[in-house]
Design a protein around this motif. Sequence first.
Motif, PDB file in Angstrom:
ATOM      1  N   SER A 159       8.504  -8.083   2.238  1.00  0.00           N
ATOM      2  CA  SER A 159       9.806  -7.455   2.043  1.00  0.00           C
ATOM      3  C   SER A 159       9.791  -5.964   2.347  1.00  0.00           C
ATOM      4  N   LYS A 160       8.623  -5.385   2.567  1.00  0.00           N
ATOM      5  CA  LYS A 160       8.527  -3.948   2.808  1.00  0.00           C
ATOM      6  C   LYS A 160       8.972  -3.598   4.228  1.00  0.00           C
ATOM      7  N   SER A 161       9.596  -2.423   4.363  1.00  0.00           N
ATOM      8  CA  SER A 161      10.022  -1.935   5.675  1.00  0.00           C
ATOM      9  C   SER A 161       8.837  -1.283   6.388  1.00  0.00           C
ATOM     10  N   LEU A 162       9.012  -1.001   7.668  1.00  0.00           N
ATOM     11  CA  LEU A 162       7.945  -0.346   8.436  1.00  0.00           C
ATOM     12  C   LEU A 162       7.582   1.014   7.835  1.00  0.00           C
ATOM     13  N   PRO A 163       8.552   1.873   7.497  1.00  0.00           N
ATOM     14  CA  PRO A 163       8.170   3.149   6.866  1.00  0.00           C
ATOM     15  C   PRO A 163       7.382   2.953   5.575  1.00  0.00           C
ATOM     16  N   GLU A 164       7.755   1.937   4.790  1.00  0.00           N
ATOM     17  CA  GLU A 164       7.040   1.684   3.537  1.00  0.00           C
ATOM     18  C   GLU A 164       5.617   1.195   3.800  1.00  0.00           C
ATOM     19  N   LEU A 165       5.453   0.357   4.817  1.00  0.00           N
ATOM     20  CA  LEU A 165       4.114  -0.132   5.163  1.00  0.00           C
ATOM     21  C   LEU A 165       3.225   1.010   5.648  1.00  0.00           C
ATOM     22  N   ALA A 166       3.796   1.892   6.471  1.00  0.00           N
ATOM     23  CA  ALA A 166       3.025   3.031   6.978  1.00  0.00           C
ATOM     24  C   ALA A 166       2.612   3.951   5.828  1.00  0.00           C
ATOM     25  N   SER A 167       3.545   4.209   4.915  1.00  0.00           N
ATOM     26  CA  SER A 167       3.241   5.057   3.756  1.00  0.00           C
ATOM     27  C   SER A 167       2.176   4.409   2.870  1.00  0.00           C
ATOM     28  N   GLN A 168       2.265   3.096   2.702  1.00  0.00           N
ATOM     29  CA  GLN A 168       1.277   2.371   1.908  1.00  0.00           C
ATOM     30  C   GLN A 168      -0.103   2.448   2.547  1.00  0.00           C
ATOM     31  N   PHE A 169      -0.156   2.342   3.877  1.00  0.00           N
ATOM     32  CA  PHE A 169      -1.422   2.417   4.592  1.00  0.00           C
ATOM     33  C   PHE A 169      -2.058   3.795   4.452  1.00  0.00           C
ATOM     34  N   VAL A 170      -1.255   4.849   4.591  1.00  0.00           N
ATOM     35  CA  VAL A 170      -1.777   6.214   4.452  1.00  0.00           C
ATOM     36  C   VAL A 170      -2.310   6.423   3.035  1.00  0.00           C
ATOM     37  N   SER A 171      -1.590   5.932   2.043  1.00  0.00           N
ATOM     38  CA  SER A 171      -2.054   6.044   0.652  1.00  0.00           C
ATOM     39  C   SER A 171      -3.367   5.300   0.459  1.00  0.00           C
ATOM     40  N   TYR A 172      -3.486   4.148   1.108  1.00  0.00           N
ATOM     41  CA  TYR A 172      -4.722   3.350   1.038  1.00  0.00           C
ATOM     42  C   TYR A 172      -5.903   4.140   1.615  1.00  0.00           C
ATOM     43  N   LYS A 173      -5.690   4.786   2.765  1.00  0.00           N
ATOM     44  CA  LYS A 173      -6.768   5.570   3.386  1.00  0.00           C
ATOM     45  C   LYS A 173      -7.172   6.741   2.488  1.00  0.00           C
ATOM     46  N   LYS A 174      -6.191   7.426   1.917  1.00  0.00           N
ATOM     47  CA  LYS A 174      -6.491   8.574   1.069  1.00  0.00           C
ATOM     48  C   LYS A 174      -7.199   8.137  -0.205  1.00  0.00           C
ATOM     49  N   ALA A 175      -6.820   6.981  -0.720  1.00  0.00           N
ATOM     50  CA  ALA A 175      -7.484   6.465  -1.921  1.00  0.00           C
ATOM     51  C   ALA A 175      -8.941   6.122  -1.656  1.00  0.00           C
ATOM     52  N   TYR A 204     -10.350   9.500   2.462  1.00  0.00           N
ATOM     53  CA  TYR A 204      -9.993  10.161   3.715  1.00  0.00           C
ATOM     54  C   TYR A 204      -8.797  11.082   3.502  1.00  0.00           C
ATOM     55  N   GLN A 205      -8.834  12.257   4.111  1.00  0.00           N
ATOM     56  CA  GLN A 205      -7.656  13.124   4.051  1.00  0.00           C
ATOM     57  C   GLN A 205      -6.534  12.541   4.899  1.00  0.00           C
ATOM     58  N   TYR A 206      -6.872  12.051   6.066  1.00  0.00           N
ATOM     59  CA  TYR A 206      -5.982  11.280   6.939  1.00  0.00           C
ATOM     60  C   TYR A 206      -4.713  12.025   7.335  1.00  0.00           C
ATOM     61  N   GLU A 207      -4.810  13.322   7.516  1.00  0.00           N
ATOM     62  CA  GLU A 207      -3.638  14.105   7.903  1.00  0.00           C
ATOM     63  C   GLU A 207      -3.213  13.807   9.341  1.00  0.00           C
ATOM     64  N   THR A 208      -4.190  13.725  10.245  1.00  0.00           N
ATOM     65  CA  THR A 208      -3.850  13.465  11.641  1.00  0.00           C
ATOM     66  C   THR A 208      -3.289  12.058  11.803  1.00  0.00           C
ATOM     67  N   GLY A 209      -3.918  11.090  11.147  1.00  0.00           N
ATOM     68  CA  GLY A 209      -3.415   9.727  11.208  1.00  0.00           C
ATOM     69  C   GLY A 209      -2.004   9.626  10.674  1.00  0.00           C
ATOM     70  N   ASP A 268     -18.650  25.692   1.210  1.00  0.00           N
ATOM     71  CA  ASP A 268     -18.629  24.237   1.251  1.00  0.00           C
ATOM     72  C   ASP A 268     -17.417  23.767   2.053  1.00  0.00           C
ATOM     73  N   VAL A 269     -17.676  22.948   3.056  1.00  0.00           N
ATOM     74  CA  VAL A 269     -16.618  22.351   3.872  1.00  0.00           C
ATOM     75  C   VAL A 269     -16.454  20.917   3.400  1.00  0.00           C
ATOM     76  N   LEU A 270     -15.307  20.613   2.830  1.00  0.00           N
ATOM     77  CA  LEU A 270     -15.089  19.301   2.207  1.00  0.00           C
ATOM     78  C   LEU A 270     -14.248  18.391   3.089  1.00  0.00           C
ATOM     79  N   GLN A 271     -14.693  17.159   3.247  1.00  0.00           N
ATOM     80  CA  GLN A 271     -13.946  16.101   3.933  1.00  0.00           C
ATOM     81  C   GLN A 271     -13.400  16.573   5.281  1.00  0.00           C
ATOM     82  N   SER A 272     -14.298  17.009   6.140  1.00  0.00           N
ATOM     83  CA  SER A 272     -13.861  17.488   7.450  1.00  0.00           C
ATOM     84  C   SER A 272     -13.616  16.338   8.411  1.00  0.00           C
ATOM     85  N   LYS A 273     -14.665  15.588   8.746  1.00  0.00           N
ATOM     86  CA  LYS A 273     -14.526  14.412   9.611  1.00  0.00           C
ATOM     87  C   LYS A 273     -14.701  13.191   8.742  1.00  0.00           C
ATOM     88  N   GLY A 274     -13.562  12.538   8.456  1.00  0.00           N
ATOM     89  CA  GLY A 274     -13.618  11.434   7.521  1.00  0.00           C
ATOM     90  C   GLY A 274     -13.901  11.974   6.125  1.00  0.00           C
TER      91      GLY A 274
END
Length: 230
Positions: A3-19, A22-27, A168-174
Amino acid sequence: MYSKSLPELASQFVSYKKANGYQYETGAYYLKKYVRFVMETAPETAVPDKASVEGFLERLQDTPGGLYNAAAFLREFSRYLHARGLKAYLIPSGRLHPPTPAQPYFFTEDEIIAFFMECDRMPDTPYLKGRHLILPAIFRLMYCCGLRCKEARTLARQNVHLDQGYLDVLQSKGPKSRRVYISQELTEYLAGYDSRISRLFPDRTFFFPNRKGRPYGACWLERNFLRFWY
Protein backbone atom coordinates in the motif's frame (compact mmCIF):
# COMPACT_ATOMS: atom_id res chain seq x y z
CA MET A 1 4.10 -2.93 2.13
CA TYR A 2 2.10 -2.99 -1.09
CA SER A 3 0.00 0.00 0.00
CA LYS A 4 3.01 2.32 0.25
CA SER A 5 3.66 4.93 -2.45
CA LEU A 6 6.97 5.29 -4.28
CA PRO A 7 8.04 8.31 -2.17
CA GLU A 8 7.23 6.33 0.99
CA LEU A 9 9.21 3.31 -0.22
CA ALA A 10 12.21 5.48 -1.09
CA SER A 11 12.07 7.18 2.32
CA GLN A 12 11.78 3.79 4.03
CA PHE A 13 14.81 2.51 2.12
CA VAL A 14 16.94 5.53 3.06
CA SER A 15 15.93 5.09 6.72
CA TYR A 16 16.89 1.41 6.46
CA LYS A 17 20.36 2.29 5.13
CA LYS A 18 20.93 4.89 7.85
CA ALA A 19 19.79 2.46 10.53
CA ASN A 20 22.52 0.13 9.28
CA GLY A 21 25.23 2.73 9.85
CA TYR A 22 25.36 4.49 6.46
CA GLN A 23 25.03 8.25 6.16
CA TYR A 24 23.62 7.69 2.66
CA GLU A 25 23.41 11.36 1.73
CA THR A 26 24.39 10.86 -1.90
CA GLY A 27 22.05 7.91 -2.31
CA ALA A 28 19.19 9.88 -0.77
CA TYR A 29 19.95 12.77 -3.14
CA TYR A 30 19.66 10.64 -6.29
CA LEU A 31 16.61 8.74 -5.06
CA LYS A 32 14.89 12.04 -4.27
CA LYS A 33 15.64 13.26 -7.81
CA TYR A 34 14.30 10.01 -9.27
CA VAL A 35 11.11 10.19 -7.20
CA ARG A 36 10.57 13.81 -8.23
CA PHE A 37 11.03 12.84 -11.88
CA VAL A 38 8.49 10.04 -11.54
CA MET A 39 5.95 12.26 -9.75
CA GLU A 40 6.23 14.77 -12.60
CA THR A 41 6.09 12.31 -15.50
CA ALA A 42 4.25 9.18 -14.31
CA PRO A 43 2.80 9.71 -10.82
CA GLU A 44 0.89 6.44 -10.95
CA THR A 45 4.20 4.50 -10.80
CA ALA A 46 4.27 2.46 -7.59
CA VAL A 47 7.76 0.91 -7.85
CA PRO A 48 10.72 1.55 -10.19
CA ASP A 49 9.88 0.23 -13.66
CA LYS A 50 11.91 0.12 -16.85
CA ALA A 51 10.29 3.18 -18.42
CA SER A 52 10.76 5.48 -15.44
CA VAL A 53 14.29 4.30 -14.65
CA GLU A 54 15.54 4.63 -18.22
CA GLY A 55 13.75 7.96 -18.64
CA PHE A 56 15.44 9.31 -15.53
CA LEU A 57 18.88 8.01 -16.50
CA GLU A 58 18.46 9.54 -19.97
CA ARG A 59 18.51 12.95 -18.32
CA LEU A 60 21.95 12.24 -16.90
CA GLN A 61 23.65 11.18 -20.12
CA ASP A 62 25.81 14.33 -20.19
CA THR A 63 27.18 13.72 -16.69
CA PRO A 64 28.80 10.26 -16.69
CA GLY A 65 29.66 10.34 -13.00
CA GLY A 66 26.13 11.28 -11.99
CA LEU A 67 24.68 8.71 -14.38
CA TYR A 68 26.76 5.90 -12.93
CA ASN A 69 26.02 6.90 -9.33
CA ALA A 70 22.29 7.24 -9.95
CA ALA A 71 22.16 3.82 -11.62
CA ALA A 72 24.04 2.21 -8.72
CA PHE A 73 21.66 3.64 -6.11
CA LEU A 74 18.56 2.77 -8.14
CA ARG A 75 19.82 -0.79 -8.56
CA GLU A 76 20.38 -1.02 -4.81
CA PHE A 77 16.88 0.35 -4.15
CA SER A 78 15.33 -2.21 -6.49
CA ARG A 79 17.20 -5.06 -4.81
CA TYR A 80 15.80 -3.89 -1.49
CA LEU A 81 12.27 -3.94 -2.92
CA HIS A 82 12.81 -7.37 -4.52
CA ALA A 83 13.78 -8.77 -1.12
CA ARG A 84 10.43 -7.54 0.18
CA GLY A 85 8.38 -9.11 -2.57
CA LEU A 86 7.96 -6.11 -4.88
CA LYS A 87 8.71 -6.50 -8.58
CA ALA A 88 10.91 -3.47 -9.23
CA TYR A 89 12.95 -3.06 -12.40
CA LEU A 90 16.56 -4.05 -11.84
CA ILE A 91 19.08 -2.38 -14.14
CA PRO A 92 20.94 -5.24 -15.88
CA SER A 93 24.53 -5.84 -14.87
CA GLY A 94 26.92 -4.30 -17.40
CA ARG A 95 24.27 -1.91 -18.68
CA LEU A 96 26.41 1.05 -17.61
CA HIS A 97 30.17 1.33 -17.29
CA PRO A 98 32.03 3.46 -14.75
CA PRO A 99 33.10 6.86 -16.14
CA THR A 100 36.71 7.26 -17.24
CA PRO A 101 38.54 9.09 -14.44
CA ALA A 102 40.03 12.47 -15.27
CA GLN A 103 43.81 12.47 -15.47
CA PRO A 104 45.35 13.89 -12.27
CA TYR A 105 47.24 17.16 -12.41
CA PHE A 106 50.39 17.43 -10.31
CA PHE A 107 51.02 20.88 -8.91
CA THR A 108 54.51 22.33 -8.92
CA GLU A 109 55.90 23.79 -5.73
CA ASP A 110 55.59 27.30 -7.15
CA GLU A 111 51.92 26.68 -8.02
CA ILE A 112 51.18 25.45 -4.49
CA ILE A 113 52.84 28.50 -2.96
CA ALA A 114 50.96 30.83 -5.32
CA PHE A 115 47.65 29.10 -4.61
CA PHE A 116 47.92 29.57 -0.85
CA MET A 117 49.05 33.16 -1.32
CA GLU A 118 45.76 33.76 -3.13
CA CYS A 119 43.87 32.01 -0.32
CA ASP A 120 45.48 34.29 2.24
CA ARG A 121 44.44 37.38 0.26
CA MET A 122 40.75 36.58 0.75
CA PRO A 123 39.16 39.79 2.12
CA ASP A 124 36.93 39.88 5.18
CA THR A 125 33.39 40.29 3.81
CA PRO A 126 30.84 41.10 6.56
CA TYR A 127 27.89 39.33 4.92
CA LEU A 128 30.00 36.16 4.42
CA LYS A 129 31.05 35.82 8.04
CA GLY A 130 34.28 33.92 8.58
CA ARG A 131 34.90 33.00 4.94
CA HIS A 132 38.31 34.72 4.86
CA LEU A 133 39.41 32.50 7.76
CA ILE A 134 37.77 29.27 6.63
CA LEU A 135 39.00 29.04 3.03
CA PRO A 136 42.76 29.21 3.76
CA ALA A 137 42.33 26.73 6.62
CA ILE A 138 40.14 24.17 4.85
CA PHE A 139 42.37 24.04 1.77
CA ARG A 140 45.49 23.64 3.94
CA LEU A 141 43.86 20.79 5.82
CA MET A 142 42.84 19.03 2.60
CA TYR A 143 46.29 19.52 1.07
CA CYS A 144 48.28 18.41 4.09
CA CYS A 145 46.10 15.46 5.12
CA GLY A 146 44.59 14.26 1.85
CA LEU A 147 41.02 14.67 3.10
CA ARG A 148 38.15 14.36 0.64
CA CYS A 149 36.15 17.54 0.08
CA LYS A 150 33.14 16.22 1.98
CA GLU A 151 35.32 15.03 4.87
CA ALA A 152 36.70 18.54 5.32
CA ARG A 153 33.39 20.35 4.81
CA THR A 154 31.44 18.25 7.31
CA LEU A 155 34.20 17.84 9.89
CA ALA A 156 32.68 18.25 13.36
CA ARG A 157 34.46 20.50 15.81
CA GLN A 158 34.27 17.83 18.52
CA ASN A 159 36.26 15.45 16.28
CA VAL A 160 39.25 17.81 15.96
CA HIS A 161 41.72 17.20 18.79
CA LEU A 162 44.41 19.83 18.30
CA ASP A 163 45.81 19.32 21.80
CA GLN A 164 46.67 15.75 20.79
CA GLY A 165 47.45 16.39 17.11
CA TYR A 166 44.78 14.36 15.36
CA LEU A 167 41.25 14.44 13.98
CA ASP A 168 38.63 11.73 13.55
CA VAL A 169 36.85 11.30 10.22
CA LEU A 170 33.59 9.46 10.85
CA GLN A 171 31.59 7.43 8.32
CA SER A 172 33.27 8.79 5.22
CA LYS A 173 32.94 5.92 2.73
CA GLY A 174 30.09 3.79 3.93
CA PRO A 175 30.20 3.20 7.69
CA LYS A 176 34.02 3.35 7.84
CA SER A 177 35.88 5.84 10.04
CA ARG A 178 39.54 6.65 10.52
CA ARG A 179 41.90 8.75 12.63
CA VAL A 180 44.18 11.26 10.87
CA TYR A 181 47.29 12.60 12.59
CA ILE A 182 48.43 16.10 11.66
CA SER A 183 51.84 17.76 11.76
CA GLN A 184 52.90 20.18 14.46
CA GLU A 185 53.02 23.04 11.94
CA LEU A 186 49.45 22.37 10.75
CA THR A 187 48.28 21.88 14.34
CA GLU A 188 49.58 25.33 15.27
CA TYR A 189 47.97 26.89 12.19
CA LEU A 190 44.59 25.28 12.91
CA ALA A 191 44.79 26.29 16.57
CA GLY A 192 45.14 29.91 15.45
CA TYR A 193 42.24 29.47 13.06
CA ASP A 194 40.11 27.83 15.75
CA SER A 195 40.73 30.70 18.15
CA ARG A 196 39.75 33.34 15.56
CA ILE A 197 36.71 31.56 14.13
CA SER A 198 35.43 30.84 17.66
CA ARG A 199 35.01 34.58 18.21
CA LEU A 200 32.55 34.62 15.31
CA PHE A 201 30.91 31.23 15.99
CA PRO A 202 31.39 30.57 19.72
CA ASP A 203 29.02 27.57 19.83
CA ARG A 204 29.66 26.10 16.40
CA THR A 205 29.10 22.41 15.69
CA PHE A 206 31.22 22.22 12.53
CA PHE A 207 34.89 23.07 12.32
CA PHE A 208 34.29 25.04 9.09
CA PRO A 209 30.80 26.58 9.45
CA ASN A 210 28.97 28.70 6.92
CA ARG A 211 27.24 31.87 8.08
CA LYS A 212 24.26 29.80 9.27
CA GLY A 213 26.47 27.41 11.22
CA ARG A 214 26.00 24.55 8.76
CA PRO A 215 28.65 22.90 6.50
CA TYR A 216 29.44 24.56 3.20
CA GLY A 217 28.32 22.82 0.01
CA ALA A 218 30.53 21.02 -2.49
CA CYS A 219 29.86 23.61 -5.23
CA TRP A 220 31.01 26.40 -2.93
CA LEU A 221 34.34 24.68 -2.32
CA GLU A 222 34.89 23.92 -6.00
CA ARG A 223 33.96 27.45 -7.05
CA ASN A 224 36.44 29.03 -4.62
CA PHE A 225 39.18 26.57 -5.53
CA LEU A 226 38.85 27.58 -9.18
CA ARG A 227 38.79 31.26 -8.26
CA PHE A 228 42.11 30.99 -6.42
CA TRP A 229 43.61 28.72 -9.07
CA TYR A 230 42.76 30.95 -12.03
